[in-house]
Design a protein around this motif. Structure first.
Motif, PDB file in Angstrom:
ATOM      1  N   ARG A 104       0.836  -1.214   0.000  1.00  0.00           N
ATOM      2  CA  ARG A 104       0.000   0.000   0.000  1.00  0.00           C
ATOM      3  C   ARG A 104       0.863   1.253   0.000  1.00  0.00           C
ATOM      4  N   GLU A 105       1.868   1.229  -0.863  1.00  0.00           N
ATOM      5  CA  GLU A 105       2.786   2.367  -0.967  1.00  0.00           C
ATOM      6  C   GLU A 105       2.816   2.878  -2.393  1.00  0.00           C
ATOM      7  N   TRP A 106       3.037   4.180  -2.529  1.00  0.00           N
ATOM      8  CA  TRP A 106       3.244   4.781  -3.835  1.00  0.00           C
ATOM      9  C   TRP A 106       4.204   5.954  -3.673  1.00  0.00           C
ATOM     10  N   ARG A 107       4.882   6.264  -4.745  1.00  0.00           N
ATOM     11  CA  ARG A 107       5.801   7.396  -4.754  1.00  0.00           C
ATOM     12  C   ARG A 107       5.731   8.070  -6.120  1.00  0.00           C
ATOM     13  N   ILE A 108       5.911   9.399  -6.108  1.00  0.00           N
ATOM     14  CA  ILE A 108       6.078  10.151  -7.350  1.00  0.00           C
ATOM     15  C   ILE A 108       7.457  10.780  -7.296  1.00  0.00           C
ATOM     16  N   GLU A 109       8.354  10.299  -8.132  1.00  0.00           N
ATOM     17  CA  GLU A 109       9.723  10.809  -8.192  1.00  0.00           C
ATOM     18  C   GLU A 109       9.832  11.802  -9.345  1.00  0.00           C
ATOM     19  N   VAL A 110      10.208  13.033  -9.022  1.00  0.00           N
ATOM     20  CA  VAL A 110      10.275  14.102 -10.020  1.00  0.00           C
ATOM     21  C   VAL A 110      11.728  14.440 -10.325  1.00  0.00           C
ATOM     22  N   GLY A 130      -0.879  13.245  -6.015  1.00  0.00           N
ATOM     23  CA  GLY A 130      -0.965  11.811  -5.711  1.00  0.00           C
ATOM     24  C   GLY A 130      -2.020  11.520  -4.666  1.00  0.00           C
ATOM     25  N   ARG A 131      -2.014  12.277  -3.583  1.00  0.00           N
ATOM     26  CA  ARG A 131      -3.004  12.053  -2.526  1.00  0.00           C
ATOM     27  C   ARG A 131      -4.425  12.311  -3.012  1.00  0.00           C
ATOM     28  N   GLU A 132      -4.567  13.291  -3.875  1.00  0.00           N
ATOM     29  CA  GLU A 132      -5.888  13.639  -4.412  1.00  0.00           C
ATOM     30  C   GLU A 132      -6.486  12.484  -5.217  1.00  0.00           C
ATOM     31  N   HIS A 133      -5.651  11.826  -6.020  1.00  0.00           N
ATOM     32  CA  HIS A 133      -6.162  10.826  -6.958  1.00  0.00           C
ATOM     33  C   HIS A 133      -5.881   9.376  -6.568  1.00  0.00           C
ATOM     34  N   GLU A 156      -8.237   7.415  -2.559  1.00  0.00           N
ATOM     35  CA  GLU A 156      -9.555   6.772  -2.663  1.00  0.00           C
ATOM     36  C   GLU A 156      -9.624   5.772  -3.807  1.00  0.00           C
ATOM     37  N   ASN A 157      -9.034   6.112  -4.946  1.00  0.00           N
ATOM     38  CA  ASN A 157      -9.080   5.200  -6.093  1.00  0.00           C
ATOM     39  C   ASN A 157      -8.343   3.897  -5.814  1.00  0.00           C
ATOM     40  N   PHE A 158      -7.178   3.993  -5.212  1.00  0.00           N
ATOM     41  CA  PHE A 158      -6.408   2.784  -4.905  1.00  0.00           C
ATOM     42  C   PHE A 158      -7.133   1.938  -3.867  1.00  0.00           C
ATOM     43  N   ARG A 159      -7.758   2.602  -2.903  1.00  0.00           N
ATOM     44  CA  ARG A 159      -8.499   1.873  -1.878  1.00  0.00           C
ATOM     45  C   ARG A 159      -9.648   1.078  -2.498  1.00  0.00           C
ATOM     46  N   ALA A 160     -10.209   1.617  -3.579  1.00  0.00           N
ATOM     47  CA  ALA A 160     -11.317   0.947  -4.267  1.00  0.00           C
ATOM     48  C   ALA A 160     -10.830  -0.004  -5.350  1.00  0.00           C
ATOM     49  N   GLY A 161      -9.501  -0.119  -5.501  1.00  0.00           N
ATOM     50  CA  GLY A 161      -8.943  -1.018  -6.518  1.00  0.00           C
ATOM     51  C   GLY A 161      -8.922  -0.407  -7.905  1.00  0.00           C
ATOM     52  N   GLU A 162      -9.207   0.897  -7.995  1.00  0.00           N
ATOM     53  CA  GLU A 162      -9.234   1.587  -9.291  1.00  0.00           C
ATOM     54  C   GLU A 162      -7.867   2.221  -9.567  1.00  0.00           C
ATOM     55  N   TYR A 163      -6.881   1.372  -9.775  1.00  0.00           N
ATOM     56  CA  TYR A 163      -5.515   1.870  -9.946  1.00  0.00           C
ATOM     57  C   TYR A 163      -5.353   2.634 -11.263  1.00  0.00           C
ATOM     58  N   GLY A 164      -5.923   2.100 -12.320  1.00  0.00           N
ATOM     59  CA  GLY A 164      -5.803   2.757 -13.621  1.00  0.00           C
ATOM     60  C   GLY A 164      -6.421   4.141 -13.618  1.00  0.00           C
ATOM     61  N   THR A 165      -7.594   4.264 -13.012  1.00  0.00           N
ATOM     62  CA  THR A 165      -8.283   5.552 -12.935  1.00  0.00           C
ATOM     63  C   THR A 165      -7.464   6.562 -12.142  1.00  0.00           C
TER      64      THR A 165
END
Length: 211
Positions: free
Chosen positions: A127-133, A150-153, A156-165
């Motif tokens: 349950r981890e993600w990173r945005i490297e700039v 990242g937090r905005e999108h 909630e989407n990842f929690r619902a399994g909507e990774y692509g969205t």
């Protein structure tokens, strides 16, 4: 005299034995460090860039993956900024920040002379993600702003399994920031309201205090 000679030999032998043991132990330590390094490095080098999206965790539906690839290709064509997405089954105990940096450097994301790349790393099991700039993109898209997008999108989407969205929507906003869309820049600027994410914790604290 003979006894003294044997005592001398035993002392010299003991010193040499300690030296040999020390060398052997040092060699084993170096070998151990090398093995640890190789094991950690092999995890990173196991992942190669497949396209703009490299979905090793198999969490993005093919149609959505194609949309993300098309969006990333359009961004690169219009701005030269290169966006890569990597999803992986597991971090294998590695730190997400270090892993993202290693992948970013290994893949050479962005133009070499500009360093205008961006990597989105997603590890669903942890349950981890990173945005490297990249450094060349930071004046336009600071790390703080990238994190807010990242937090905005993602949350909630990842929690619902909507990774692509979640990934597509985040990249869409990143594209607008690169294009200097004032409405999006102001939305994720220093006045960004992240209260929705901390509201449950505030309510829990108030509940505990009242009790």
């Amino acid at each position: 005299t003979l006894i003294t000679f044997f005592v001398f030999l035993s002392i010299v032998g003991a010193k040499h034995a300690n030296l040999i043991n020390s060398i052997t132990f040092t060699g084993r330590m170096k070998t151990g460090y090398l093995l640890v390094f190789l094991i950690l490095s092999s995890t990173v080098f196991a992942y190669t860039s497949l396209n703009y999206v490299s979905d090793y965790a198999d969490i993005i539906p093919p149609a959505e993956e194609a949309q993300i690839n098309s969006l990333a290709a359009a961004i690169q064509q219009n701005s030269t900024a290169e966006i890569a997405v990597l999803t992986l089954p597991s971090l294998d105990g590695q730190d997400a920040d270090s892993f993202a940096v290693d992948i970013f450097q290994q893949w050479g994301i962005g133009k070499k002379d500009v360093d205008n790349g961006l990597l989105i790393l997603v590890a669903p099991n942890e349950r981890e993600w990173r945005i490297e700039v990249g450094y060349g993109l930071e004046p336009v898209l600071p790390d703080a702003m990238a994190g807010r997008i990242g937090r905005e999108h993602f949350t909630e989407n990842f929690r619902a399994g909507e990774y692509g969205t979640g990934i597509y929507d985040a990249i869409e906003d990143i594209s607008k920031v690169i294009q200097k869309d004032d409405s999006v820049i102001s939305k994720y600027g220093d006045t960004y309201d992240d209260s929705a994410g901390i509201l449950p914790f505030i309510l829990l604290f108030v509940f505990i205090v009242v009790q």
